[in-house]
Scaffold this motif. Structure first.
Motif, PDB file in Angstrom:
ATOM      1  N   LEU A  65     -36.565  70.826  37.882  1.00  0.00           N
ATOM      2  CA  LEU A  65     -37.154  71.497  36.716  1.00  0.00           C
ATOM      3  C   LEU A  65     -37.995  72.693  37.172  1.00  0.00           C
ATOM      4  CD1 LEU A  65     -37.586  71.432  33.608  1.00  0.00           C
ATOM      5  CD2 LEU A  65     -39.551  69.968  34.032  1.00  0.00           C
ATOM      6  N   HIS A  66     -38.664  72.556  38.283  1.00  0.00           N
ATOM      7  CA  HIS A  66     -39.496  73.641  38.812  1.00  0.00           C
ATOM      8  C   HIS A  66     -38.647  74.712  39.499  1.00  0.00           C
ATOM      9  CE1 HIS A  66     -43.553  71.686  38.359  1.00  0.00           C
ATOM     10  NE2 HIS A  66     -42.733  70.695  38.078  1.00  0.00           N
ATOM     11  N   THR A  67     -37.730  74.284  40.356  1.00  0.00           N
ATOM     12  CA  THR A  67     -36.953  75.253  41.146  1.00  0.00           C
ATOM     13  C   THR A  67     -35.919  76.004  40.315  1.00  0.00           C
ATOM     14  OG1 THR A  67     -35.380  73.533  41.839  1.00  0.00           O
ATOM     15  CG2 THR A  67     -37.253  73.988  43.310  1.00  0.00           C
ATOM     16  N   LEU A  82     -48.672  63.335  37.594  1.00  0.00           N
ATOM     17  CA  LEU A  82     -47.798  64.350  37.016  1.00  0.00           C
ATOM     18  C   LEU A  82     -47.340  65.282  38.127  1.00  0.00           C
ATOM     19  CD1 LEU A  82     -49.762  65.335  33.761  1.00  0.00           C
ATOM     20  CD2 LEU A  82     -47.800  63.804  33.962  1.00  0.00           C
ATOM     21  N   PRO A  83     -46.080  65.728  38.076  1.00  0.00           N
ATOM     22  CA  PRO A  83     -45.576  66.661  39.084  1.00  0.00           C
ATOM     23  C   PRO A  83     -46.080  68.070  38.801  1.00  0.00           C
ATOM     24  CG  PRO A  83     -43.889  66.211  37.462  1.00  0.00           C
ATOM     25  CD  PRO A  83     -45.052  65.342  37.109  1.00  0.00           C
ATOM     26  N   ILE A  84     -46.612  68.701  39.811  1.00  0.00           N
ATOM     27  CA  ILE A  84     -47.036  70.097  39.695  1.00  0.00           C
ATOM     28  C   ILE A  84     -46.450  70.865  40.871  1.00  0.00           C
ATOM     29  CG2 ILE A  84     -49.162  69.628  38.420  1.00  0.00           C
ATOM     30  CD1 ILE A  84     -50.698  70.058  41.087  1.00  0.00           C
ATOM     31  N   ILE A  91     -49.149  67.113  48.265  1.00  0.00           N
ATOM     32  CA  ILE A  91     -48.754  65.714  48.074  1.00  0.00           C
ATOM     33  C   ILE A  91     -47.736  65.646  46.935  1.00  0.00           C
ATOM     34  CG2 ILE A  91     -49.536  63.357  47.632  1.00  0.00           C
ATOM     35  CD1 ILE A  91     -52.330  64.215  48.538  1.00  0.00           C
ATOM     36  N   PRO A  92     -46.452  65.867  47.237  1.00  0.00           N
ATOM     37  CA  PRO A  92     -45.437  65.774  46.182  1.00  0.00           C
ATOM     38  C   PRO A  92     -45.219  64.318  45.761  1.00  0.00           C
ATOM     39  CG  PRO A  92     -44.420  66.263  48.300  1.00  0.00           C
ATOM     40  CD  PRO A  92     -45.901  66.235  48.521  1.00  0.00           C
ATOM     41  N   LEU A  93     -44.722  64.149  44.566  1.00  0.00           N
ATOM     42  CA  LEU A  93     -44.403  62.806  44.085  1.00  0.00           C
ATOM     43  C   LEU A  93     -43.132  62.323  44.780  1.00  0.00           C
ATOM     44  CD1 LEU A  93     -45.027  63.065  40.237  1.00  0.00           C
ATOM     45  CD2 LEU A  93     -46.529  62.121  41.987  1.00  0.00           C
ATOM     46  N   GLN A  94     -43.226  61.198  45.435  1.00  0.00           N
ATOM     47  CA  GLN A  94     -42.061  60.655  46.125  1.00  0.00           C
ATOM     48  C   GLN A  94     -41.006  60.258  45.102  1.00  0.00           C
ATOM     49  OE1 GLN A  94     -43.437  57.458  48.621  1.00  0.00           O
ATOM     50  NE2 GLN A  94     -43.996  58.864  50.251  1.00  0.00           N
ATOM     51  N   PHE A 104     -44.400  71.850  46.338  1.00  0.00           N
ATOM     52  CA  PHE A 104     -44.431  70.736  45.394  1.00  0.00           C
ATOM     53  C   PHE A 104     -45.695  69.921  45.589  1.00  0.00           C
ATOM     54  CE2 PHE A 104     -39.713  71.061  46.306  1.00  0.00           C
ATOM     55  CZ  PHE A 104     -39.486  71.898  45.245  1.00  0.00           C
ATOM     56  N   GLY A 105     -46.272  69.502  44.485  1.00  0.00           N
ATOM     57  CA  GLY A 105     -47.494  68.714  44.551  1.00  0.00           C
ATOM     58  C   GLY A 105     -47.564  67.720  43.410  1.00  0.00           C
ATOM     59  N   SER A 106     -48.767  67.218  43.214  1.00  0.00           N
ATOM     60  CA  SER A 106     -48.983  66.228  42.169  1.00  0.00           C
ATOM     61  C   SER A 106     -50.402  66.326  41.632  1.00  0.00           C
ATOM     62  CB  SER A 106     -48.734  64.814  42.712  1.00  0.00           C
ATOM     63  OG  SER A 106     -49.577  64.555  43.820  1.00  0.00           O
TER      64      SER A 106
END
Length: 184
Positions: free
Chosen positions: A131-133, A65-67, A122-125, A163-165
């Protein structure tokens, strides 16, 4: 959140004398008749509330999941920086602070139980973090940092997002594999 609603997801792994592994899953009362419960390598039962279980089911479907993390820092002193809000998991642009904090509490609880990892580096490639920004919450965060610049003693003048995951751990993988939902 109703803390009386509990669902137990228990994963037990037993090694038998004949070198293969056997897994069974218990809900409530144990279905195994006590076989192998003296094994010191046995995983203790994991108790989840309803909302934690719902999130594990999301991980069962999506794996990651993107966090993100909202961070305040100083342009004048690189050693000054604070986590403003984390983890941030958004479902829509208008998610409220209350909603994001509630989800963050759930994710932190799953991390504490060893079921997921929260990685802010570790962002999702290939994932578009728009949605976050573009979220109302991030815009509010930036405005708060901007307003703070004018206050005496406020150390930070920059609001940023990292950005992370969130991902399942090996224990989390076992747990989601053991979830069986019975249709009523």
């Amino acid at each position: 959140m109703n803390h009386t609603e509990k669902n137990e997801v228990q994963v037990h792994e037993h090694e038998h004398e004949h070198s293969h592994k056997h897994e069974h899953h218990c809900k409530g009362g144990c279905c195994c008749g006590g076989q192998g419960h003296n094994n010191p390598k046995e995983q203790e039962p994991i108790t989840l509330n309803k909302k934690e279980l719902e999130f594990l089911l999301e991980f069962k479907e999506f794996k990651y999941l993107p966090i993100s993390e909202f961070v305040m820092s100083s342009s004048e002193n690189e050693h000054i920086g604070f986590q403003g809000l984390a983890p941030v998991y958004l479902r829509n642009l208008k998610d409220s602070m209350e909603t994001v904090k509630e989800i963050g509490t759930i994710l932190k609880s799953l991390e504490k139980k060893g079921l997921i990892s929260l990685d802010y580096d570790i962002p999702l490639q290939g994932y578009d973090y728009t949605l976050h920004t573009e979220s109302e919450l991030y815009k509010f965060f930036l405005k708060t940092v901007e307003d703070g610049k004018n206050k005496p003693g406020f150390l930070c003048d920059k609001g940023e997002i990292e950005f992370g995951s969130a991902a399942l751990t090996p224990l989390g993988e076992k747990a989601v594999q053991s979830i069986h939902i019975e249709e009523a």
